[in-house]
Enzyme design. Structure first.
Site, PDB file in Angstrom:
ATOM      1  N   TYR A 128      39.775  52.100  36.356  1.00  0.00           N
ATOM      2  CA  TYR A 128      41.049  52.496  37.301  1.00  0.00           C
ATOM      3  C   TYR A 128      41.944  53.636  36.917  1.00  0.00           C
ATOM      4  O   TYR A 128      42.478  53.801  35.546  1.00  0.00           O
ATOM      5  CB  TYR A 128      42.065  51.320  37.436  1.00  0.00           C
ATOM      6  CG  TYR A 128      41.415  50.098  38.216  1.00  0.00           C
ATOM      7  CD1 TYR A 128      40.246  49.970  38.695  1.00  0.00           C
ATOM      8  CD2 TYR A 128      42.029  48.941  38.286  1.00  0.00           C
ATOM      9  CE1 TYR A 128      39.628  49.075  39.354  1.00  0.00           C
ATOM     10  CE2 TYR A 128      41.736  47.765  38.803  1.00  0.00           C
ATOM     11  CZ  TYR A 128      40.273  47.928  39.555  1.00  0.00           C
ATOM     12  OH  TYR A 128      39.869  46.676  39.908  1.00  0.00           O
ATOM     13  N   HIS A 192      33.001  43.699  34.786  1.00  0.00           N
ATOM     14  CA  HIS A 192      33.358  44.385  36.247  1.00  0.00           C
ATOM     15  C   HIS A 192      32.305  44.088  37.158  1.00  0.00           C
ATOM     16  O   HIS A 192      32.343  43.493  38.294  1.00  0.00           O
ATOM     17  CB  HIS A 192      33.671  45.728  35.782  1.00  0.00           C
ATOM     18  CG  HIS A 192      34.720  46.326  37.104  1.00  0.00           C
ATOM     19  ND1 HIS A 192      35.710  47.423  36.821  1.00  0.00           N
ATOM     20  CD2 HIS A 192      35.089  45.573  38.283  1.00  0.00           C
ATOM     21  CE1 HIS A 192      36.189  47.378  38.186  1.00  0.00           C
ATOM     22  NE2 HIS A 192      35.887  46.556  38.881  1.00  0.00           N
TER      23      HIS A 192
HETATM   24  N1  LIG Z   1      36.662  43.078  40.391  1.00  0.00           N
HETATM   25  C1  LIG Z   1      36.596  44.053  41.468  1.00  0.00           C
HETATM   26  O1  LIG Z   1      35.573  44.549  41.679  1.00  0.00           O
HETATM   27  C2  LIG Z   1      37.730  44.146  42.410  1.00  0.00           C
HETATM   28  C3  LIG Z   1      37.644  45.129  43.519  1.00  0.00           C
HETATM   29  C4  LIG Z   1      38.684  45.240  44.413  1.00  0.00           C
HETATM   30  C5  LIG Z   1      39.859  44.954  43.843  1.00  0.00           C
HETATM   31  N2  LIG Z   1      40.117  44.437  42.579  1.00  0.00           N
HETATM   32  C6  LIG Z   1      41.594  44.020  42.064  1.00  0.00           C
HETATM   33  O2  LIG Z   1      42.148  43.263  42.964  1.00  0.00           O
HETATM   34  C7  LIG Z   1      43.436  43.899  43.370  1.00  0.00           C
HETATM   35  C8  LIG Z   1      43.647  43.578  44.786  1.00  0.00           C
HETATM   36  O3  LIG Z   1      42.720  44.143  45.782  1.00  0.00           O
HETATM   37  P1  LIG Z   1      42.776  45.217  46.789  1.00  0.00           P
HETATM   38  O4  LIG Z   1      43.646  46.396  45.993  1.00  0.00           O
HETATM   39  O5  LIG Z   1      41.521  45.672  47.146  1.00  0.00           O
HETATM   40  O6  LIG Z   1      43.496  44.649  47.897  1.00  0.00           O
HETATM   41  P2  LIG Z   1      44.898  43.908  48.313  1.00  0.00           P
HETATM   42  O7  LIG Z   1      45.757  44.108  47.114  1.00  0.00           O
HETATM   43  O8  LIG Z   1      44.559  42.712  48.621  1.00  0.00           O
HETATM   44  O9  LIG Z   1      45.471  44.630  49.305  1.00  0.00           O
HETATM   45  C9  LIG Z   1      46.224  45.942  49.321  1.00  0.00           C
HETATM   46  C10 LIG Z   1      46.605  46.767  50.466  1.00  0.00           C
HETATM   47  O10 LIG Z   1      47.466  45.487  51.247  1.00  0.00           O
HETATM   48  C11 LIG Z   1      48.550  46.058  51.458  1.00  0.00           C
HETATM   49  N3  LIG Z   1      49.472  45.223  51.426  1.00  0.00           N
HETATM   50  C12 LIG Z   1      50.002  44.678  50.242  1.00  0.00           C
HETATM   51  N4  LIG Z   1      50.860  43.698  50.246  1.00  0.00           N
HETATM   52  C13 LIG Z   1      51.204  43.677  51.621  1.00  0.00           C
HETATM   53  C14 LIG Z   1      51.940  42.929  52.314  1.00  0.00           C
HETATM   54  N5  LIG Z   1      53.022  41.836  52.008  1.00  0.00           N
HETATM   55  N6  LIG Z   1      51.978  43.292  53.639  1.00  0.00           N
HETATM   56  C15 LIG Z   1      51.284  44.246  54.290  1.00  0.00           C
HETATM   57  N7  LIG Z   1      50.419  45.155  53.447  1.00  0.00           N
HETATM   58  C16 LIG Z   1      50.606  44.821  52.173  1.00  0.00           C
HETATM   59  C17 LIG Z   1      48.888  47.547  50.769  1.00  0.00           C
HETATM   60  O11 LIG Z   1      49.531  48.423  51.241  1.00  0.00           O
HETATM   61  P3  LIG Z   1      50.822  48.970  50.680  1.00  0.00           P
HETATM   62  O12 LIG Z   1      50.872  49.670  49.416  1.00  0.00           O
HETATM   63  O13 LIG Z   1      51.419  49.738  51.695  1.00  0.00           O
HETATM   64  O14 LIG Z   1      52.087  47.491  50.480  1.00  0.00           O
HETATM   65  C18 LIG Z   1      47.201  47.922  50.330  1.00  0.00           C
HETATM   66  O15 LIG Z   1      47.021  48.877  51.371  1.00  0.00           O
HETATM   67  C19 LIG Z   1      43.135  45.246  42.871  1.00  0.00           C
HETATM   68  O16 LIG Z   1      44.238  45.840  42.896  1.00  0.00           O
HETATM   69  C20 LIG Z   1      42.456  45.048  41.922  1.00  0.00           C
HETATM   70  O17 LIG Z   1      43.318  44.957  40.628  1.00  0.00           O
HETATM   71  C21 LIG Z   1      39.253  43.819  41.801  1.00  0.00           C
END
Ligand SMILES: NC(=O)c1ccc[n+]([C@@H]2O[C@H](COP(=O)([O-])OP(=O)(O)OC[C@H]3O[C@@H](n4cnc5c(N)ncnc54)[C@H](OP(=O)(O)O)[C@@H]3O)[C@@H](O)[C@H]2O)c1
Ligand SMILES: *[C@@H]1O[C@H](CO)[C@@H](O)[C@H](O)[C@H]1NC(C)=O
Ligand SMILES: *[C@@H]1O[C@H](CO)[C@@H](O)[C@H](O)[C@H]1NC(C)=O
Length: 378
Positions: A128, A192
């Site tokens: 990242y 990962h």
């Molecule tokens: N192991 C893997 O392969 C893998 C893959 C993907 C992700 N991950 C991990 O999982 C974490 C989370 O996954 P993600 O980033 O894909 O998705 P997420 O955190 O579920 O969603 C992030 C999105 O949701 C919005 N958001 C967050 N809180 C909100 C709320 N209360 N109301 C409205 N919108 C909201 C954010 O926009 P705003 O910034 O505008 O709030 C952003 O666009 C990542 O940061 C990473 O650490 C791991």
């Protein structure tokens, strides 16, 4: 292989094969208890082992440790104790933390703010990036330092790609992670991805999944890492690693949202005492690179529950996930969302609300739109 090992293998396989059927058909039975509400009523005492996804693992080590939150008043700004799950090492992992992918230039600020709000788990990965010149891990270390929260209070997760599955590469990568994160141990290290994606020309594996797993176990033995786990894996890969790996899997991190509840994998994780973390829980996988609005936030069922409980759709999704034994790691660059997500576990959902959420599984299917991730397999 010794006779004892062979016998154990047979017993294990019989267990896995015999028990899989009913779970596949009735996955809900395994994730049926409202962990958080129950623990509140016990006033800070431990609640029984069998309430979380991992509760029926072979060593029965999964549990939720909760403190009474009813006294922390209704004020949104009050810190409260995030429930935890006890991992194979005996260390506890918070069931809600901060995801840091795509925080980009806001990483330092958001990590600092999150820790000040009360978050105590930070999820990152070696690949990242915060800026063109700074990795997420380096930025996270700056955010932690700025917050003044001691390292010992924080649970740090990072992940490494197949490029580092070889022993030499693994040790070098882990040492780099430690240096970048300014720490001398990782709470959790995940593989990962089990292998390089076919179209990823930059990914050059230096070992197989099993080799990566065994080498990661060596990092635990060297005291550099406390718990180890995998990400983006299928049930069969979990079963294979559980049989052939030298150390048990502590955590599995997979895509999980209301339309993609990954029940079969969760059931296998539960049976093996593996804690399950969901990523992209708020539904961003379905957004098709921002062109299409997030269907989770527009879902009429989720909206209705949110209206009834006087909270936001994101609160409903996060509270439901954690209640079903799924640890969550939402990320946001918006301070309001950051605070909302932290407080989401205070929302009270009824059993009926939870069942309605369970019922959304597969409401959108893989052929919904053309998004690569939603359409493809993990
Ligand atoms: N192991 C893997 O392969 C893998 C893959 C993907 C992700 N991950 C991990 O999982 C974490 C989370 O996954 P993600 O980033 O894909 O998705 P997420 O955190 O579920 O969603 C992030 C999105 O949701 C919005 N958001 C967050 N809180 C909100 C709320 N209360 N109301 C409205 N919108 C909201 C954010 O926009 P705003 O910034 O505008 O709030 C952003 O666009 C990542 O940061 C990473 O650490 C791991
Ligand atoms: C699991 O292990 C078996 C036996 O070694 C192997 O044939 C199979 O391909 C493995 N499956 C996966 C998904 O890795
Ligand atoms: C942050 O989120 C809140 C609530 O959804 C919204 O009102 C506000 O405009 C957002 N702030 C930014 C900077 O996007």
């Amino acid at each position: 292989m010794s006779l004892t090992k062979l016998l154990l293998l047979v017993v294990y396989l019989t267990h896995v094969i015999c028990e899989e059927g009913p779970i596949v058909n009735d996955a809900k039975a395994n994730f049926d208890t409202n962990v958080y509400e129950e623990s509140q009523s016990t006033n800070g005492n431990k609640i029984p082992d069998d309430v979380v996804g991992g509760g029926d693992g072979p060593d029965g080590s999964e549990e939720i440790n909760e403190h009474d939150t009813s006294s922390s008043s209704s004020a949104d700004t009050n810190a409260y104790t995030i429930p935890t799950v006890t991992l194979k090492s005996g260390y506890k992992m918070p069931l809600l933390g901060l995801g840091t992918d795509k925080l980009e230039g806001d990483t330092v600020r958001i990590v600092k703010e999150a820790l000040e709000i009360g978050y105590r788990l930070i999820d990152t990965a070696k690949n990242y990036e915060a800026t063109w010149t700074e990795s997420s891990e380096v930025a996270i270390a700056k955010g932690i330092a700025a917050s003044g929260v001691p390292r010992s209070e924080i649970f740090l997760t990072t992940k490494i790609m197949p490029d580092f599955f070889g022993m030499k590469e693994m040790r070098k990568a882990v040492k780099e992670c430690l240096k970048d994160l300014q720490t001398d141990y990782l709470d959790l290290l995940l593989l990962h991805h089990p292998s390089c994606a076919e179209d990823d020309t930059e990914c050059n594996p230096t070992g197989t999944l099993l080799e990566g797993w065994k080498n990661m176990a060596a990092m635990v033995n060297e005291g550099l890492v406390r718990d180890i786990g995998v990400s983006n894996v299928f049930p069969q890969q979990i079963k294979n690693l559980s049989i052939e790996g030298e150390k048990p899997i502590s955590v599995l991190q997979n895509w999980f949202d209301p339309y993609h509840q990954d029940r079969r994998t969760r059931a296998v994780a539960a049976k093996n005492g593996i804690a399950f973390t969901g990523y992209s829980t708020l539904g961003v996988v379905w957004t098709d690179e921002g062109i299409r609005k997030n269907p989770v936030f527009m879902d009429s069922t989720i909206k209705q529950i949110a209206d009834r409980r006087n909270c936001a759709p994101s609160d409903v999704v996060l509270k439901w996930a954690v209640t079903r034994g799924v640890a969550v790691i939402p990320g946001s660059t918006n301070s309001t969302h950051l605070r909302m997500n932290y407080n989401s576990l205070k929302v009270k959902l009824t059993e009926e609300d939870l069942m309605l959420m369970d019922g959304l599984n597969n409401k959108l299917t893989d052929d919904y739109g053309s998004s690569g991730m939603a359409g493809g397999e993990l």
